[in-house]
Scaffold this motif. Structure first.
Motif, PDB file in Angstrom:
ATOM      1  N   UNK A 109       0.368  -0.997   0.061  1.00  0.00           N
ATOM      2  CA  UNK A 109       0.203   0.010   0.136  1.00  0.00           C
ATOM      3  C   UNK A 109       0.967   1.336   0.074  1.00  0.00           C
ATOM      4  N   UNK A 110       2.008   1.457   0.676  1.00  0.00           N
ATOM      5  CA  UNK A 110       2.775   2.482   1.004  1.00  0.00           C
ATOM      6  C   UNK A 110       3.761   2.827  -0.418  1.00  0.00           C
TER       7      UNK A 110
ATOM      8  N   UNK B 265      11.830  -6.321   8.072  1.00  0.00           N
ATOM      9  CA  UNK B 265      11.227  -4.970   7.594  1.00  0.00           C
ATOM     10  C   UNK B 265      11.887  -4.105   8.435  1.00  0.00           C
ATOM     11  N   UNK B 266      10.655  -3.335   7.877  1.00  0.00           N
ATOM     12  CA  UNK B 266      11.538  -1.935   8.339  1.00  0.00           C
ATOM     13  C   UNK B 266       9.472  -2.786  10.018  1.00  0.00           C
ATOM     14  N   UNK B 267      10.314  -2.214  10.602  1.00  0.00           N
ATOM     15  CA  UNK B 267       9.629  -1.736  12.344  1.00  0.00           C
ATOM     16  C   UNK B 267       8.761  -1.166  13.081  1.00  0.00           C
ATOM     17  N   UNK B 268       9.668  -0.195  12.886  1.00  0.00           N
ATOM     18  CA  UNK B 268       8.864   1.723  12.884  1.00  0.00           C
ATOM     19  C   UNK B 268       8.722   2.447  11.714  1.00  0.00           C
ATOM     20  N   UNK B 269       7.268   3.004  12.151  1.00  0.00           N
ATOM     21  CA  UNK B 269       6.171   3.111  10.686  1.00  0.00           C
ATOM     22  C   UNK B 269       6.157   4.649  11.722  1.00  0.00           C
TER      23      UNK B 269
ATOM     24  N   UNK C  61      12.395   4.568   4.014  1.00  0.00           N
ATOM     25  CA  UNK C  61      12.103   4.310   3.072  1.00  0.00           C
ATOM     26  C   UNK C  61      11.127   4.911   3.711  1.00  0.00           C
ATOM     27  N   UNK C  62      10.368   6.006   2.193  1.00  0.00           N
ATOM     28  CA  UNK C  62       9.012   7.033   2.341  1.00  0.00           C
ATOM     29  C   UNK C  62       8.326   5.878   1.444  1.00  0.00           C
ATOM     30  N   UNK C  63       6.926   5.887   2.017  1.00  0.00           N
ATOM     31  CA  UNK C  63       6.252   5.378   1.602  1.00  0.00           C
ATOM     32  C   UNK C  63       5.031   6.632   0.788  1.00  0.00           C
ATOM     33  N   UNK C  64       3.643   6.170   0.568  1.00  0.00           N
ATOM     34  CA  UNK C  64       3.493   7.144   0.777  1.00  0.00           C
ATOM     35  C   UNK C  64       2.198   8.632   1.742  1.00  0.00           C
TER      36      UNK C  64
ATOM     37  N   UNK D 180       6.669   6.885   7.155  1.00  0.00           N
ATOM     38  CA  UNK D 180       7.939   6.889   6.573  1.00  0.00           C
ATOM     39  C   UNK D 180       8.708   5.945   7.275  1.00  0.00           C
ATOM     40  N   UNK D 181       9.387   4.511   6.721  1.00  0.00           N
ATOM     41  CA  UNK D 181       8.745   3.413   7.625  1.00  0.00           C
ATOM     42  C   UNK D 181      11.047   3.155   8.137  1.00  0.00           C
TER      43      UNK D 181
END
Length: 1584
Positions: free
Chosen positions: A211-212, A429-433, A475-478, A481-482
């Motif tokens: 989704x992101x 993966x990316x545990x914090x968001x 990483x930047x999502x829609x 931020x992950x």
């Protein structure tokens, strides 16, 4: 018998039974079985299980325990038997209500059915024991299902369920030393659930990254599908187990060999133990588990023989037992699957032998493993169809020890639950968001002003590129931020360092300021000290100069003193001699006066004592005579009362009838008002007594002052005596040579005088001290009295106010309940009408989910399209219209059936009462007959005749008054209202009199007979009291005398009734003659009118005048003859004629003026008509030409004569209500017209009806008005403007009725012109009360509308929205997604609430609502805001922090500012926010020491103890500068607040409504100046 066994089971020893002693430990420490049993019974009663069903449950449980004790004796290897008269089986059969022989037979035998024959085969002892245990488990399982069904029925809600929340509580992975079939099923279920859990977690992670739009590589995780296939696939463990169960001679050993042959060395998850051939090992996701094959087949079969079930179902003595074995099968849907991971080992229901044996045998072939697998599949379908959430419970140790943590055991549990695998997947993966908005709010302190852009996303990207150099770490999502693991901690460290540096800088600045302030203070102190030292030196020098001058002055005065003292000695010697002689003479004279005074005092007291003794003796004798006389009179009165109490007439007077009691009940309200006035009078009396006491005290003070003056006079007298003594001393000095012998006496006398003077001085000082003491006491007493009186007055006033508010609140709650019941009654009435009008449809439909309390306006709108769509598709076109109302029809049909049942029950009760009455009457007839019923009938008949006679007299008097008062020709003319009223009343009175007489006599005679038969102990009617009195009479002579007296009174009353009937008939004949004469006059007038119509217009007017003159002359002659004997009446008649003539002349002049104006306008219009075309002239009617010019003529000319009334016709009343109430738009009226215009119009209409003295018109108009307002509020009750508009108009209408009622208390506020407009004929106090009740209902509805509008705004605006930006930037960990510093679109802010409050206030002001009422509405609004905000604060942990307390304080200050702007600070609204303010202060104060605890206890006086403790427990620090509240501090608070008496309730009652009052607010608007706009459509009303 059964009760005895149940009692034994409950209180006996658990070691007696086989099923309860296998555990070896039947007693649990700390558990009271008796108390748990009481709690269980209370819970069953609460859930609707009656006592009889509870006893049935206990009987079944007792039977199961005794069934477990049944033993079998082997006859051979293939058969067994039950010992004869086996006690456990006997008890079981008695409890279950079945035959002993039949149950004993089928416990040892089974039935085998073939295609052609049926065999009965004995079974072995082992099979019998297994069948016994299977039967016990089957009974217990059915009992459990029955209890669950009853609990579900008790908790079932009528509202349709769109969604549900299911709780799945499962055992974890199990591995013991010996693992059997139960552990196998549990681990199988855990494998399935772990697979679903892994898939769910992986799917959520993958969906989040997709989704992101984050680049993502798939991560491998453990898949336990091979293990599941090993268990449930074809030729799996369960499949082989079911196959082995079907074999005739299948065993656990053969099943184990099949497992080895099928899966050993072929499946990596299946192993064989080295030392055993009856076990197998399966590698589960958590660990390897070794299962013992022994008992698998028997537990999987768990067979229940249907012959045993048939024996239990044949029980007739025990009704609950057959209910457990009903033939209905409940199909489990995906949403109704068993919520437990350990699926109960239930057996399929046993079918009877008659119903399809093939189907029954097929059902019995299903094994426990097959059922478990099906149930597990249903559970997995449910989990896949819903949104699951997981809670993992970890035991710290296996021994339940406190403060003991076993790390290995915890890791083992985490691995068994799959948590470690989940953590591994998440950490890869990316545990914090963070969302961009949250990241910006959190790390705004790390940005500079130039870094902040309009685009939050770009701003966050720029900051992260500067802070974290490795781009792989985020990483930047829609929308988010992950971050990789550890990056958020790094950002938090940078942020904490930045905040710490800022804090150090603030501390540096503040400390510098403090030191600078300290230096300035020291400098100022040094200057002050210098100033004071120099001043001290100057004062010392001045003191030296003054001392030098003083020494010189002292020397001067010292020398003068020596010379003067010498002179004084010589002068004193001379005066002393004179004083001795004069004192001797005065002393003798004083002694003589003292003796005379004392003798007079003694005589006075002796004579007074003698006179008082003589008076007391005389008074005592008079009092004794009075007592004797009064005792004699009291004895006589007592005898009279006793005689009167024994008589029948006394009972009649005491019990006159229900009407007097009703009047007494009505007077109680007036008595309560009088009590309130008496309390006010008592308060005034207390003030008067206080003033009298103060006057008495003042008089005592004056008396003391006089005594003080007397003492002063005595001292003056002493001084005068001293002067005389000095003169005598001079004379004595001159004659010293002659009177030496007197010197000794003089010295002695001097000593005595000195003593006397000292005594007088002492007495004077004592008097002064006594006076001061008395003054002090008087002052203290007066102060104490005033304080006590003021305290009592304040307390009584507060108590009266509290009682008044409580009574007002109770009354308004009752009024609210009454309005709700009234609406309910109207709805039921409408539903009944709809039920009668709707035809019965030809199809059935499920019950509607709507509540029967909803009104007809909201019913049809709540039927959803999803419910109606399938019905439209399935029904025929002819049935489409009826489908919409089927739910209403079904509800009405159900209600009708309930009413019919209620009617039938009432009819049965009535029949039962009649039978009892007949039996009592039969018993009564056996006794000696008593003439009580006849006497009662005679008394009832007499009372009825008296009441009808009085009623008839009143009717005739009213008719006579109407005839005498309305003798005017236009009133008494044929066809006039009086004429019609006369005819109607004469006919209705005669008919109603006869009908009511017969009905009342028949009904009351029946009532007397029924009461005589039933013979109640307590009654309120005169009839039964008379019967009881007659029955109590023992003397037959008294009964006969009473009966004779009643007969005589009845004869006397009948004779009076006959005479009154004759007089009534005579009056009736005279009235009929008058009616006949009026008819003739009417006919004559009609003939004259017909003749006049045939004449031309000029002759018509002349003829009508001629007829009128002749009629008046005839009438004058008639009245002259009539009043020839009474000249006063004739004079009054002449005066009324003159008045009528003057009125006719004024009307004639007005008509002449209008005719002249009409002629002028006619000429103008004639000119205009001449210029128009011929076609247009033909289209214009004469009525239009005449009607148009009237409008501009009447309005300006008649304004001077307006009396503030509006006239309308009776048939236009509904039209008036429709245009003025039902179809009126509040917005247009409030903006364009004066406030309260509908109320003024309605009151002016009421004034006109009062002016006409038409009570029916007044009653009808007021009733229609009240009903119309109720209809409008019922239809548009959710619109705030509508409710506010009609609340304002209802209050204005109520104030108008008070202002113009004619009462002095209201008239003093009016102008003289307004006092002329007061009501003259009717007292509308009762309607004022009805309107007040209606206003209360409208106010409560207004509060509900306000609450519905404000409720969604309050939490978001007061708590969640950050009004002060940046204060709540620091949030607790794990609570980031709750709030946001900047409001998102669609959320409410504090400005939204204030705008809504402004909207409410402006609407109420536009509608002209009373200011006091606006204050009460604002107070209620602020109470709702404070209560909802505080309740949410107490329920949300993320809101209890220092920063949130600051936000709340700021928001409350904004609300207070709004109150100041609107000038509403004295409305009491601010006080309603006090609990919220104190809660915010509690979040901000220090919470460490005992002083802080004392401050909190004194500060939070508006919060309860539970609320204070709850806030302290929920307090959460959001940064390192704050600390969590210690448990010891909270306990200190609880100890300090232990003595406080407050409510234990935690949350405030947000639905509480303060009692409302409507203070009188008179209007200064003159009624005659009110104009009716044409937009209201009230052209049929004319101003008077």
């Amino acid at each position: 018998m059964c009760v005895k066994y149940v009692f034994f089971i409950i209180t006996g020893n658990a070691n007696y039974f086989h099923y309860t002693k296998q555990g070896g430990s039947p007693v649990i420490d700390g558990v009271d079985d008796a108390k748990e049993m009481v709690n269980t019974r209370q819970a069953c009663t609460l859930l609707g299980i009656s006592d009889s069903y509870q006893m049935g449950i206990f009987r079944i449980l007792a039977g199961i325990l005794h069934l477990g004790n049944v033993e079998f004796a082997s006859r051979d290897s293939d058969s067994c038997t039950v010992p004869p008269k086996h006690e456990p089986l006997t008890i079981f059969c008695d409890l279950m209500g079945v035959e002993y022989e039949e149950m004993a037979h089928w416990l040892c035998h089974r039935k085998l059915a073939t295609a052609t024959e049926t065999y009965i085969k004995p079974i072995s002892k082992l099979h019998a024991i297994n069948a016994r245990d299977a039967l016990a488990k089957h009974i217990y399982a059915n009992l459990f299902n029955w209890i669950v069904d009853h609990v579900n029925k008790a908790l079932h809600a009528t509202v349709k369920q769109h969604s549900f929340i299911g709780v799945l509580d499962i055992y974890g992975f199990e591995t013991f030393e010996i693992n059997s079939f139960e552990q196998f099923c549990i681990n199988y279920a855990n494998e399935k659930l772990q697979q679903q859990f892994n898939m769910h977690v992986f799917k959520l992670e993958q969906e989040e990254y997709m989704k992101e739009q984050i680049p993502w590589t798939l991560i491998d995780f453990y898949d336990n599908q091979p293990c599941i296939n090993l268990i449930e696939a074809k030729m799996g463990v369960l499949d082989l187990l079911d196959e082995e169960c079907k074999m005739p001679k299948g065993s656990d050993d053969s099943w184990a060999q099949k497992l080895y042959n099928t899966h050993l060395n072929k499946c990596a998850l299946f192993e064989k133990p080295r030392m055993s051939n009856k076990a197998f090992i399966i590698k589960h996701f958590a660990d390897k588990v070794e299962y013992q094959c022994e008992g698998f087949l028997e537990k999987n079969k768990d067979t229940v023989y249907e012959e045993q079930i048939r024996v239990l179902k044949s029980s007739k003595k025990f009704k609950l037992l057959p209910e457990l074995f009903q033939d209905e099968e409940k199909v489990l849907s995906p949403t109704s699957a068993a919520p437990s991971g350990r699926v109960p080992l239930t057996r399929m229901p046993v079918k009877p032998a008659k119903a399809r044996p093939g189907q029954a045998s097929k059902e019995h072939k299903k094994t426990v493993g097959h059922q478990f697998r099906n149930s597990l599949h249903l559970l997995m379908e449910t989990l896949n169809a819903t949104t699951p959430h997981y809670v993992r419970c970890i035991k710290p140790n296996d021994f339940k020890f406190p403060f003991t943590f076993d790390e290995k055991r915890a890791v083992q549990q985490l691995r068994a639950c799959g948590v470690l695998e989940t953590i591994r997947i998440s950490a890869a993966g990316f545990p914090s968001r963070w969302t961009y908005q949250e990241f910006f709010s959190r790390y705004r302190v790390l940005m500079k002003q130039r870094d902040v852009l309009g685009d939050r996303k770009q701003t966050c990207k720029n900051v992260l590129e500067k802070l974290i150099q490795d781009k792989d770490k985020y990483q930047f999502g829609k929308t988010k931020i992950f971050f990789r693991a550890g990056q958020v901690a790094y950002l938090e460290k940078i942020r904490a360092d930045k905040l710490r540096a800022a804090c150090i800088r603030i501390q540096k600045t503040i400390r510098g300021w403090l030191m600078r302030k300290k230096y300035m203070r020291m400098r100022k102190a040094a200057i002050t000290i210098q100033r004071h030292v120099r001043g001290y030196q100057a004062r010392c020098y001045a003191k030296f100069l003054r001392r030098t001058r003083a020494a010189i002055t002292i020397q001067k005065f010292q020398r003068m003193y020596v010379v003067r003292k010498r002179y004084q000695c010589m002068r004193d010697a001379t005066i002393a001699l004179q004083a001795l002689l004069r004192g001797y003479m005065v002393r003798n004279k004083y002694q003589m006066m003292l003796r005379e005074h004392k003798s007079v005092v003694i005589q006075k007291h002796v004579r007074g004592w003698l006179a008082r003794r003589r008076y007391r003796r005389t008074l005592r004798a008079i009092v004794y005579l009075q007592c004797c006389y009064r005792r004699m009179m009291a004895k006589r009165e007592l005898k009279k009362l006793k005689i009167e109490a024994r008589s029948v007439e006394r009972y009649k007077k005491l019990h006159i009838g229900l009407e007097n009691k009703i009047m007494q009940l009505q007077r109680k309200i007036d008595e309560q008002n009088k009590e309130y006035k008496s309390l006010l009078e008592k308060m005034n009396n207390l003030e008067i007594t206080y003033s009298t006491e103060t006057e008495k005290l003042r008089s005592d003070v004056e008396r003391l002052r006089t005594s003080e003056e007397e003492a002063k006079n005595a001292t003056n007298r002493v001084l005068s005596l001293q002067e005389e003594i000095a003169k005598l001393r001079k004379e004595l000095h001159q004659t010293q040579s002659e009177k030496k012998s007197i010197e000794e006496r003089a010295d002695k006398y001097k000593h005595e005088t000195e003593q006397l003077v000292s005594e007088l001085k002492e007495q004077n000082s004592l008097l002064k001290t006594e006076k001061e003491e008395l003054n002090r006491r008087i002052h203290d007493q007066a102060r104490e009295i005033t304080e006590s009186m003021e305290k009592k007055l304040v307390e009584e006033t507060k108590q009266l106010e509290l009682d008044l508010n409580d009574e007002r609140l109770r009354y308004q709650n009752l009024l609210n309940e009454f309005s709700r019941l009234e609406e309910r009654y109207d709805d039921l009435k409408d539903e009944m009408n709809l039920m009668v009008s709707i035809p019965k449809p030809g199809h059935k439909r499920t019950d509607s989910t709507h509540s029967s309390n909803e009104s007809e306006y909201t019913f049809s709108s709540e039927i959803t399209e999803a419910e109606d769509l399938p019905l439209r598709m399935e029904q025929e076109p002819s049935e489409k219209k009826a489908a919409l109302d089927m739910s209403l029809f079904l509800k009405l049909q159900k209600r009708v059936s309930e009413l019919e049942q209620e009617k039938q029950s009432l009819q049965d009760e009535l029949d039962r009462k009649e039978e009892q009455a007949l039996r009592a009457k039969a018993k009564e007839e056996e006794r000696p007959p008593i003439r009580g019923a006849e006497l009662e009938y005679e008394s009832l008949k007499r009372q009825e005749l008296e009441s009808e006679n009085k009623k008839l007299k009143n009717e005739l008097n009213e008719l006579q008054k109407a005839l005498t008062e309305t003798r005017a020709p236009e009133v008494t003319a044929p066809g006039a209202p009086a004429y019609r009223v006369l005819l109607d009343q004469l006919t209705s009175v005669s008919e109603e009199l006869e009908v009511r007489k017969e009905e009342v006599l028949i009904l009351r005679s029946q009532l007397v007979s029924q009461k005589e038969a039933i013979q109640p102990k307590h009654t309120m009617t005169d009839a039964t009291i008379l019967l009881e009195d007659v029955q109590k009479m023992k003397d037959k002579g008294e009964i006969a005398q009473a009966y004779i007296g009643l007969k005589e009174t009845n004869r006397l009353l009948e004779s009076q009734l006959q005479s009154q009937k004759k007089s009534h008939e005579n009056e009736l004949e005279s009235l009929r003659g008058e009616i006949q004469s009026l008819k003739e006059e009417n006919n004559r007038q009609q003939q004259l009118l017909a003749q006049n119509l045939q004449l031309p217009p000029e002759a018509r007017i002349e003829a009508s005048l001629q007829h009128e003159i002749t009629r008046l002359t005839n009438e004058n002659l008639f009245y002259e003859e009539l009043y020839a004997d009474d000249p006063k009446k004739y004079q009054l008649y002449r005066i009324s004629l003159y008045k009528r003539m003057i009125d006719l002349m004024e009307q004639l002049e007005k008509q002449d003026k209008t005719v002249r104006k009409l002629k002028k306008q006619l000429k103008v219009f004639a000119k205009k008509i001449g210029e128009l075309e011929v076609g247009q002239m033909e289209n214009i009617s004469p009525g239009q030409i005449i009607d148009e010019p009237i409008r501009p003529v009447n309005i300006p000319r008649k304004e001077k004569d307006f009396q503030g009334m509006l006239e309308y016709k009776k048939e236009d009343e509904q039209k008036l209500v429709k245009n003025l109430i039902l179809e009126l738009k509040p917005r247009g009226v409030a903006v364009n017209l004066i406030p309260g215009l509908p109320a003024y119009i309605l009151f002016m209409c009421v004034r006109h009806a009062d002016y006409l003295n038409d009570d029916q018109k007044v009653r009808s108009l007021l009733t229609s008005t009240i009903n119309g307002i109720k209809k409008v509020l019922k239809k548009r009750g959710d619109d705030f403007e509508t409710v506010s508009f009609w609340l304002s108009n209802t209050c204005r209408f109520l104030h108008c009725l008070k202002q113009y009622s004619g009462e002095e208390g209201f008239m003093k506020h009016n102008t003289p012109r307004q006092n002329e407009h007061c009501l003259t004929n009717f007292d509308l106090a009762e309607y004022r009360q009805v309107l007040s009740d209606l206003a209360i209902q409208i106010y409560q509805q207004l509060v509900r509308v306000l609450e519905n509008i404000l409720q969604p705004m309050i939490v978001s605006g007061m708590l969640e929205h950050e009004t002060i930006q940046g204060v709540s930037g620091v949030k607790p960990t794990g609570l980031r997604k709750r709030t946001s510093s900047i409001a998102d679109e669609g959320t409410y802010t504090l400005d939204s609430i204030i705008r809504q409050l402004n909207s409410f206030h402006s609407v109420m002001c536009q509608h002209g609502m009373d200011p006091e009422l606006i204050k009460q509405v604002v107070k209620q609004m602020f109470y709702i805001i404070g209560a909802i905000t505080l309740n949410n604060l107490l329920l949300r942990k993320d809101m209890c922090s220092w920063s949130k307390g600051m936000q709340i304080r700021y928001n409350v200050s904004q609300l207070e500012e709004w109150l100041r702007d609107k000038n509403l600070m004295n409305s009491g609204a601010k006080e309603t926010l006090e609990p919220l303010i104190q809660a915010a202060q509690l979040l901000q104060v220090k919470k460490k020491t005992d002083e802080d605890a004392e401050a909190i206890c004194s500060m939070c006086n508006a919060l309860t103890t539970a609320q204070i403790v709850k806030v302290l427990n929920l307090y959460t620090p959001v940064n390192e500068f704050e600390e969590r509240v210690l448990v010891s501090f909270i306990r200190t608070i609880q100890v300090r607040l232990r003595d406080r008496k407050d409510s234990p309730q935690l949350l405030m009652d947000a639905k509480h409504i303060f009692p409302v009052t409507f203070p009188f607010n008179p209007s200064s608007l003159a009624l005659e100046t009110i104009q009716i706009p044409a937009s209201l459509g009230l052209g049929f009303i004319s101003r008077v």
